[in-house]
Write a protein that holds these residues in place. Structure first.
Motif, PDB file in Angstrom:
ATOM      1  N   LYS A  82      28.385  36.370  30.324  1.00 37.61           N
ATOM      2  CA  LYS A  82      27.604  36.949  31.430  1.00 37.61           C
ATOM      3  C   LYS A  82      27.014  35.870  32.340  1.00 37.61           C
ATOM      4  O   LYS A  82      26.963  36.027  33.562  1.00 37.61           O
ATOM      5  N   GLU A  83      26.597  34.748  31.740  1.00 35.60           N
ATOM      6  CA  GLU A  83      26.021  33.651  32.521  1.00 35.60           C
ATOM      7  C   GLU A  83      27.073  32.824  33.249  1.00 35.60           C
ATOM      8  O   GLU A  83      26.748  31.919  34.003  1.00 35.60           O
ATOM      9  N   GLY A  84      28.345  33.124  33.016  1.00 38.60           N
ATOM     10  CA  GLY A  84      29.413  32.425  33.728  1.00 38.60           C
ATOM     11  C   GLY A  84      29.839  31.113  33.104  1.00 38.60           C
ATOM     12  O   GLY A  84      30.625  30.380  33.694  1.00 38.60           O
ATOM     13  N   VAL A  85      29.340  30.823  31.906  1.00 44.59           N
ATOM     14  CA  VAL A  85      29.781  29.603  31.217  1.00 44.59           C
ATOM     15  C   VAL A  85      31.268  29.723  30.892  1.00 44.59           C
ATOM     16  O   VAL A  85      32.025  28.777  31.055  1.00 44.59           O
ATOM     17  N   LEU A  86      31.676  30.903  30.438  1.00 46.28           N
ATOM     18  CA  LEU A  86      33.089  31.226  30.238  1.00 46.28           C
ATOM     19  C   LEU A  86      33.473  32.277  31.263  1.00 46.28           C
ATOM     20  O   LEU A  86      32.678  33.173  31.568  1.00 46.28           O
ATOM     21  N   ASP A  87      34.680  32.191  31.778  1.00 47.89           N
ATOM     22  CA  ASP A  87      35.150  33.118  32.799  1.00 47.89           C
ATOM     23  C   ASP A  87      35.492  34.465  32.168  1.00 47.89           C
ATOM     24  O   ASP A  87      36.381  34.555  31.320  1.00 47.89           O
ATOM     25  N   GLU A  88      34.788  35.502  32.592  1.00 40.90           N
ATOM     26  CA  GLU A  88      34.981  36.831  32.018  1.00 40.90           C
ATOM     27  C   GLU A  88      36.399  37.353  32.211  1.00 40.90           C
ATOM     28  O   GLU A  88      36.975  37.958  31.319  1.00 40.90           O
ATOM     29  N   ALA A  89      36.981  37.095  33.369  1.00 44.57           N
ATOM     30  CA  ALA A  89      38.319  37.605  33.662  1.00 44.57           C
ATOM     31  C   ALA A  89      39.402  36.954  32.812  1.00 44.57           C
ATOM     32  O   ALA A  89      40.469  37.531  32.617  1.00 44.57           O
TER      33      ALA A  89
END
Length: 177
Positions: A82-89
């Protein structure tokens, strides 16, 4: 999109991935883990993969009493995404229902072969993927790189590229790992 299903391979295929790299955790992801996962994705893109997908595969079976409970780990993995550390897509998170047996080289091979069955072509191996302490001395039975060494020699893993753990440090001048 996050996937929780027994058919991990179908979830991976649905992302239209051009390459799958797997990372197993039995504890929450820390900055070093995040660096390994994001750096692996970057390296695969540099090799020509247009959409490499991370299979984030936390252990869901028994772990040691002092390990963080699965429900807490999953909440933390969600927060990292959610914080964008890992790419959700480009992240498929699925619980791997195996226990952690702390069986050294045998277990390292079991975990790697299980990721092949889930569609992974690349497997990130940490510094001590299945180590254990000697019951009498409390010292590590295996050295930190033993898991990686075993996987480079193990039969049946020819289609899996091992991505080794790299030493990382925080750069205060750049405020990043």
């Amino acid at each position: 999109k996050l996937w929780y299903q027994l058919r991990v391979l179908e979830a991976v295929v649905s992302t239209q991935s051009t390459g799958v790299f797997a990372f197993q955790l039995r504890n929450p992801a820390h900055n070093g883990h995040a660096l390994l996962m994001t750096d692996t994705r970057r390296r695969l893109i540099e090799r020509g993969y247009s959409n490499p997908v991370l299979l984030l595969h936390p252990l869901g079976g028994f772990t040691k009493n002092d390990d963080v409970p699965l429900s807490v780990r999953i909440q933390q993995h969600h927060a990292v995404i959610k914080e964008g550390v890992l790419d959700e897509a480009s992240t498929v998170m699925a619980i791997f229902p195996s226990p952690m047996m702390y069986a050294g080289p045998t277990e390292v091979q079991w975990h790697a072969k299980s990721r092949i069955a889930a569609g992974a072509s690349y497997y990130i191996v940490g510094r001590d993927p299945a180590g254990m302490k000697h019951p009498g001395t409390g010292e590590d039975i295996y050295e930190a790189t033993h898991g990686r060494k075993v996987l480079t020699m193990a039969p049946g893993l020819g289609q899996l590229t091992i991505i080794p753990f790299v030493v990382a440090a925080y750069d205060k001048t750049k405020s990043q790992m």
